[in-house]
Write an enzyme that holds these catalytic residues in place. Structure first.
Site, short mmCIF file in Angstrom:
data_model
loop_
_atom_site.label_atom_id
_atom_site.label_comp_id
_atom_site.label_asym_id
_atom_site.label_seq_id
_atom_site.Cartn_x
_atom_site.Cartn_y
_atom_site.Cartn_z
N CYS A 278 1.80 -7.58 -1.90
CA CYS A 278 0.58 -6.91 -1.41
C CYS A 278 0.14 -7.45 -0.05
O CYS A 278 -0.10 -6.69 0.90
CB CYS A 278 -0.53 -7.02 -2.44
SG CYS A 278 -1.21 -8.67 -2.71
N HIS A 326 -5.46 -9.64 -4.71
CA HIS A 326 -4.80 -8.39 -4.30
C HIS A 326 -5.48 -7.82 -3.07
O HIS A 326 -6.69 -7.97 -2.88
CB HIS A 326 -4.84 -7.37 -5.44
CG HIS A 326 -3.96 -6.17 -5.18
ND1 HIS A 326 -2.59 -6.23 -5.22
CD2 HIS A 326 -4.26 -4.88 -4.85
CE1 HIS A 326 -2.08 -5.05 -4.95
NE2 HIS A 326 -3.07 -4.21 -4.71
N HIS A 338 -1.02 0.38 -0.71
CA HIS A 338 -0.81 -1.00 -1.16
C HIS A 338 0.52 -1.12 -1.90
O HIS A 338 1.13 -0.13 -2.30
CB HIS A 338 -1.97 -1.47 -2.05
CG HIS A 338 -2.03 -0.81 -3.40
ND1 HIS A 338 -2.41 -1.49 -4.55
CD2 HIS A 338 -1.77 0.46 -3.80
CE1 HIS A 338 -2.39 -0.67 -5.58
NE2 HIS A 338 -2.00 0.51 -5.16
#
Length: 362
Positions: A278, A326, A338
């Site tokens: 990520c 994240h 993402h």
């Protein structure tokens, strides 16, 4: 079979978090993991449960798998952070080794010079004065510590000997520092290995949970995920309202790079161009925008100016979850790009599908 996960959280806007609060949250999460608390999966009422707990329905399994994916990704980000620290420490250690080599060369030059002076003194037949005799002492440092002064030696010899003694002290201190750095490196490497092992363990548990579903149930979950991803891509590709485009030329370039990565696989520690985690995707995309972001999502949370979620512009970083494990990039029209989790591919998703805690404008 890898079944994708919605990882949907309660839609919330960004909260104003201080560095201290974030540090406490991250430390608490790490303590829970270390103590085994994070291994407990949420049951139907929110309590702990192991694999197969609860009703065993597809929704219940997906919820438990979501928790495992989140925990695995958090472990991966901790491993990424430790790797960044390892790289920095290796660079520092290399510089220290170079300094030690230069100091050793200085010591050798000084010792050779003093040896020549001692030889010349001896050949003149005058014997060796007390300071020159230090050259042949097993512990000249001990002699110097006992000497009241260097007045008994001629000025040139005394100065040279004092320089040698100072260089030897610097060398000794450098060696101590080098040993400390190598001990820290070993600790970091253990941390990296532990983080990767923890991530793999949780991913294995997620796959075991998915294996409790029938083929039809897995197909149904996959179809739901595919449909959601298609709708998100359509929304992200729609024209942006006036005044809601990227906030800068760099953001536009970063967004274009992130869009080009859609469909690429998630791989722990990867920063492109063929695979990403990520934060690695954000790092890679913003390099195209002319900015070298920090490597991890926790660090990226402080890489720019905070803005409300309602004012997010394409290219902004959206940080998720209390421990900030994240990150995605706002793509406009309420969507992000993402890299979700291992086994999935870079994709579009609603900005509110996970609990956002901060939006950062680089």
């Amino acid at each position: 079979m890898q079944v994708a996960s919605h990882r949907r959280g309660k839609p919330v806007g960004p909260s104003v978090l201080s560095r201290a609060a974030i540090t406490v949250a991250a430390a608490t999460a790490a303590m829970l993991t270390a103590s085994g608390g994070a291994d407990a999966l949420p049951g139907p009422s929110g309590g702990g449960a192991g694999p197969g707990a609860g009703s065993g329905s597809p929704e219940d399994v997906r919820r438990q798998v979501d928790a495992l994916y989140a925990q695995a990704e958090a472990a991966g980000q901790r491993a990424d952070s430790a790797q960044e620290q390892e790289r920095a420490l290796l660079h520092k250690a290399a510089l220290l080794q170079q300094e030690l080599a230069e100091e050793q060369e200085r010591a050798n030059v000084l010792a050779d010079r003093l040896g020549a002076m001692a030889s010349a003194e001896y050949q003149r037949g005058g014997g060796m004065d007390p300071v020159v005799q230090l050259l042949f002492s097993a512990h000249p440092g001990d002699y110097l510590s006992r000497a009241a002064s260097l007045a008994e030696a001629d000025s040139r010899t005394g100065d040279e000997l004092e320089r040698l003694h100072a260089v030897e002290r610097e060398l000794q201190q450098g060696r101590v520092e080098a040993l400390q750095q190598y001990a820290e490196l070993e600790q970091l490497r253990r941390s990296i290995a532990a983080g990767k092992a923890e991530a793999q363990r949780r991913l294995g548990r997620a796959q075991a949970l998915l294996g409790t579903l029938t083929a039809g149930q897995r197909d149904q979950l996959q179809q739901q995920e595919d449909a959601a991803a298609q709708l998100a891509a359509q929304a992200a590709g729609a024209a942006l309202p006036p005044g809601e485009g990227p906030a800068s030329a760099g953001a536009a370039l970063a967004l274009a790079a992130a869009r080009s990565a859609v469909g690429m696989p998630y791989v722990y520690g990867a920063t492109g161009p063929g695979a990403f985690d990520c934060s690695g995707l954000m790092y890679w995309a913003w390099r195209h925008g002319g900015v070298a972001l920090p490597r991890t999502s926790q660090e990226q949370a402080f890489a720019g100016r905070r803005v409300p979620l309602s004012e997010a512009r394409p290219g902004d970083l959206v940080i998720y979850y209390g421990d900030m494990h994240h990150v995605g990039m706002y793509a406009g029209n309420g969507m992000i790009i993402h890299a979700p989790y291992p086994g999935a591919r870079v994709r579009y998703e609603s900005v509110r599908d996970m609990p956002a805690v901060a939006v950062v404008r680089v």
